[in-house]
Design an enzyme around this catalytic site. Structure first.
Site: not given
Length: 148
Positions: A78-80
């Site tokens: 989850q890069f967010t």
């Protein structure tokens, strides 16, 4: 490296309607990786997660770890988690590692958990995923290394 840890009774991740990972009791891990992260960061967090005492013992106290209960992990990249919303209303993801750096470290992190005897299911890196879980408690913990 940031990991949102959610204790769950069950969880699954689907891509285009197909289930690609599912677990019973255990932990859902949302894993974010930044540019400076190393295998040392991953090793620290894998060790912390494997021993994190957030499951209840017979007296109802959080004294048991994932390994104590024989639980599994559903790990989702989850890069967010590195979204920066301090300026404006549109997040900037400049702190998130590029896929060529993040994917190998994410895979290594999951391998480190497996080497501790934990069954690990994953999402699909870079895909648009639907994650479903029954958050048990609810219990949600944020871990980061190095500490911000």
């Amino acid at each position: 490296m940031r990991v949102v840890v959610q204790r769950c009774k069950q969880a699954r991740v689907t891509v285009d309607g197909d289930t690609i990972g599912s677990i019973g009791a255990g932990l859902v891990l949302l894993v974010g990786i930044t540019h400076e992260d190393t295998e040392d960061n991953a090793a620290y967090l894998a060790d912390k997660i494997a021993g994190l005492r957030i499951f209840e013992d017979p007296e109802g106290k959080m004294n048991l770890s994932l390994t104590d209960i024989g639980g599994s992990v559903l790990s989702v990249s989850q890069f967010t988690l590195y979204g920066d919303c301090r300026k404006g209303k549109r997040p900037s993801f400049i702190e998130a590692a590029r896929p060529e750096k993040a994917l190998p470290l994410y895979e290594k992190f999951n391998q480190m958990l497996e080497e501790k005897g934990i069954s690990v299911e994953t999402g699909r890196f870079g895909a648009d995923m639907d994650v479903e879980l029954v958050n048990w408690g609810p219990v949600t913990i944020m871990l980061e290394h190095p500490y911000a």
